[in-house]
Design a protein around this motif. Structure first.
Motif, PDB file in Angstrom:
ATOM      1  N   LYS A   1      -9.716  -1.761  -6.565  1.00 45.85           N
ATOM      2  CA  LYS A   1      -8.998  -3.018  -6.309  1.00 45.85           C
ATOM      3  C   LYS A   1     -10.012  -4.136  -6.085  1.00 45.85           C
TER       4      LYS A   1
ATOM      5  N   ALA B   1     -11.027  -3.768  -2.113  1.00 39.85           N
ATOM      6  CA  ALA B   1     -10.278  -3.098  -1.052  1.00 39.85           C
ATOM      7  C   ALA B   1      -9.956  -1.676  -1.464  1.00 39.85           C
ATOM      8  N   LYS B   2      -9.600  -0.878  -0.491  1.00 35.33           N
ATOM      9  CA  LYS B   2      -9.035   0.435  -0.773  1.00 35.33           C
ATOM     10  C   LYS B   2      -7.875   0.676   0.186  1.00 35.33           C
TER      11      LYS B   2
ATOM     12  N   ALA C   1     -11.138  -3.484   3.446  1.00 37.98           N
ATOM     13  CA  ALA C   1     -11.357  -4.575   2.498  1.00 37.98           C
ATOM     14  C   ALA C   1     -12.597  -5.341   2.905  1.00 37.98           C
TER      15      ALA C   1
ATOM     16  N   PHE D   1      -2.653  -9.362   4.352  1.00 32.92           N
ATOM     17  CA  PHE D   1      -2.791  -7.980   4.839  1.00 32.92           C
ATOM     18  C   PHE D   1      -1.873  -7.669   6.022  1.00 32.92           C
TER      19      PHE D   1
ATOM     20  N   LEU E   1     -11.148  -5.148   7.855  1.00 36.21           N
ATOM     21  CA  LEU E   1     -11.317  -6.197   6.856  1.00 36.21           C
ATOM     22  C   LEU E   1     -12.450  -7.087   7.327  1.00 36.21           C
TER      23      LEU E   1
ATOM     24  N   LEU F   1      -5.637  -8.827  -3.120  1.00 37.24           N
ATOM     25  CA  LEU F   1      -6.079  -7.488  -2.697  1.00 37.24           C
ATOM     26  C   LEU F   1      -4.955  -6.764  -1.943  1.00 37.24           C
TER      27      LEU F   1
ATOM     28  N   VAL G   1      -3.051  -3.162  -2.893  1.00 34.71           N
ATOM     29  CA  VAL G   1      -2.873  -1.996  -2.010  1.00 34.71           C
ATOM     30  C   VAL G   1      -1.429  -1.504  -2.083  1.00 34.71           C
TER      31      VAL G   1
END
Lengths: 415, 415
Positions: A166, A185-186, A200, A225, A240, A278, A282
């Protein structure tokens, strides 16, 4: 990145190409933390003037790296970021804190940076001690080989159950000077601590003081987020971090210390866009997800009430299973509004699916075309609007549907 | 009662036989509200001296019958209870309120009782107008044929997606006189408004004033109906009514006006037992449930904190899918403790599955026998204990696992 999980049907067509960003280089390697045949450690090297901001999980049981980052954030400066996948170093007690300290020591030795300017994140299984000795000897190599064009490799090295890397990038100008904001990000559940976590990392070459950076990050996550959910569960490791290398100063960009500075208007917009992009990626990789769902609540008593109601809808298993079944079940929306605990008057409620009003004033809308709504529910992206008819509070959150695959992925049926 | 749903594997071996209870008789019939070939309307006739207490959904969008009952409860007296299945009369606007009024009028005419002493509940689809004219002509017959031994028939007439009728009975003495408490409930999700809702009706022949009855009911639900969850979703129609016919007065039982009266100690215990039994039966019929799960949290700052943490565990999709997969995944318990928002210290946490400690002091318990825990997780009934090591607050809640069948039942996959 799980090798057997098929690519999410909601994945972007391709990962965006991220250009080099002055002041940051990435090295990746395979330290053998848990996986075979893939990279699992990422080291980002940051120029000396880099400032940093961060937001973390609200969990009362945070992981050892989260404790470390929260403490080091007080200094406002960063020289390196070390991230591993395969082990989250969470619920590992004193051993966990020791592993963090040893990792930072190794990273400091490899990069020449002081320990207090090393930031750390871990993602993967929890409750298992992280053997930081695995990084010994690996980090020097990463530091030596770090490259400014290593974005995709870096994004891949931190994945766990994700089905795709991502990444996102945007440009802005500050006082007429071009700057870039790029990040990766993951995260795939929100977020299974067993083999997940939302991480992230966002970087910019703009020159911005740590306090201003922190204020913009805290503002930016509210609508990104902190406005997404997959299953309402919260990782012990969510992290993050936002780094500003300040390299654009060499090209004439001013160093800015206040988030309220008008020269940051365009930058803020670009930062918000990267964070939202991002965050959406996710959700689109949500475990078992087949639908991406946007829920907007308007007409609430306050923005806070609107967000609480929107999350009540977005986290409701009954709403999410109905969407999985392509069923425009507005009764379940009413249920979720009612249980949120905020003011609501059923006789003023109006509900739309994909722009088609299906209920208003406490009743099914007699005019709505079931065939039209049925077509809307077949789409990959579903938009739900709810108007409470009470005040001016509004909020939007994003979620995915709840499918049998979610249960299968997380249920690990043994029998 | 759905004709195609298989009996829950967690269902009791058989329904208990409920003896007649002085002062109440039941009539059931088929009014054709929605179903064919089954009863869907139940009328309970109550003696003139009957007092009543009630608790209802906390939804801000309650159904029309809930509004009616809340209002009529102020009088403290009841002469009849009319319940239909097939239509919940929820989110039906003014039409819904009119249907409630007309139903009460018909029930009053059929029973000779004043409208203000008629209690009503509806369960089934929502958002569809309830045609109360379907009760016209039916209620007279129900009133004429009402029988004191009609408990099982009454319990069956109110079911929707339930896979079995839910009944319970206990005896107690008040000042040496035998009294009985018996009741029945329906509910299978917690609770899909589409075709569900939790309804429970409990009757006693004891002579107890309405205020005392209300106090005991509110106390009793804390550890029973307000301590269960299937999916964290809340119906717009949840209704629990407790009726005291006072018929035991003829056998010498005193009329008691205060809940604090010491002569009620045994009665309270029996009432709590009936409420808990019925609440457990609702969870055991949870949609798609294959495991009945008890979660006890101890060592919290307060009882309230303990209950919030226990519900955070019991509602976590990741915990529930792990249990479905027979996986003693204590990491997900830590996650759910952490996200509850109450004080917790990961380094003091201890977690047990079925009495076996799997984690303590922030670490996996090195002594636990995985094979033993693996056997425990195969049971139908799973007990989870969490000790926070902070204070004296404790709470127990009950839930079920989250299976693919839950998604299938509620997802109604059309494709």
């Amino acid at each position: 990145m799980s090798h057997d999980a098929p690519l999410s049907p909601l994945a972007p067509k391709s990962a965006p190409e991220i250009p080099p960003l002055e002041g940051v280089r990435f090295g990746v390697g395979a330290a053998g933390v848990r996986y075979a045949g893939r990279t699992d450690v990422m080291l980002a090297l940051l120029d000396a003037r880099t400032t940093v901001a961060g937001v973390f999980t609200k969990s009362k049981c945070p992981s050892a790296p989260v404790d470390w980052c929260r403490d080091k954030l007080k200094g406002g400066k960063a020289r390196a970021l070390l991230v591993n996948s395969g082990n989250a170093n969470a619920f590992t007690g004193k051993t966990g804190a020791q592993a963090v300290k040893f990792s930072a020591k190794l990273a400091a030795a490899a990069t020449g940076a002081p320990e207090r300017q090393i930031f750390l994140a871990s993602t993967g299984v929890i409750g298992e001690p992280l053997d930081a000795h695995k990084f010994d000897g690996v980090l020097e190599k990463l530091a030596q080989e770090a490259r400014p064009d290593g974005w995709l490799d870096a994004a891949r090295a931190i994945l766990t159950t994700d089905t795709y890397p991502k990444l996102s990038t945007r440009r802005a100008t500050i006082a007429g000077v071009d700057v870039t904001i790029s990040g990766f990000a993951k995260g795939a559940g929100m977020i299974a601590p067993d083999m997940a976590t939302m991480l992230a990392f966002v970087f910019t070459d703009a020159a911005i003081g740590a306090e201003a950076l922190q204020a913009m990050l805290e503002s930016g996550v509210k609508g990104s987020f902190n406005a997404i959910t997959v299953d309402g569960d919260t990782s012990t490791s969510d992290t993050l971090l936002l780094f500003a290398t300040g390299a654009a100063k060499q090209r004439g960009a001013p160093k800015i210390e206040k988030a309220s500075d008008k020269r940051l208007v365009e930058f803020k917009r670009a930062l918000d866009a990267v964070l939202l992009d991002l965050a959406h990626q996710v959700v689109r990789d949500g475990e078992g997800a087949r639908k991406f769902v946007e829920v907007t609540v308007t007409g609430a008593d306050s923005a806070r009430a609107a967000k609480r109601i929107a999350f009540s809808i977005a986290n409701s298993p009954l709403v999410k299973t109905a969407i999985a079944g392509e069923d425009a079940n507005w009764g379940r929306i009413v249920m979720a509004v009612g249980k949120a605990g905020e003011n609501a008057d059923r006789d003023r409620l109006a509900i739309w699916f994909g722009g088609v009003r299906v209920a208003h004033k406490g009743l099914r809308d007699p005019d709505y075309d079931e065939a039209e709504v049925s077509q809307i529910m077949k789409r990959d992206d579903i938009v739900i609007n709810v108007d409470l008819g009470l005040g001016k509070g509004a909020a939007t959150v994003w979620t995915c549907d709840l499918t049998k695959d979610y249960v299968a992925i997380n249920g690990d049926y043994r029998s």
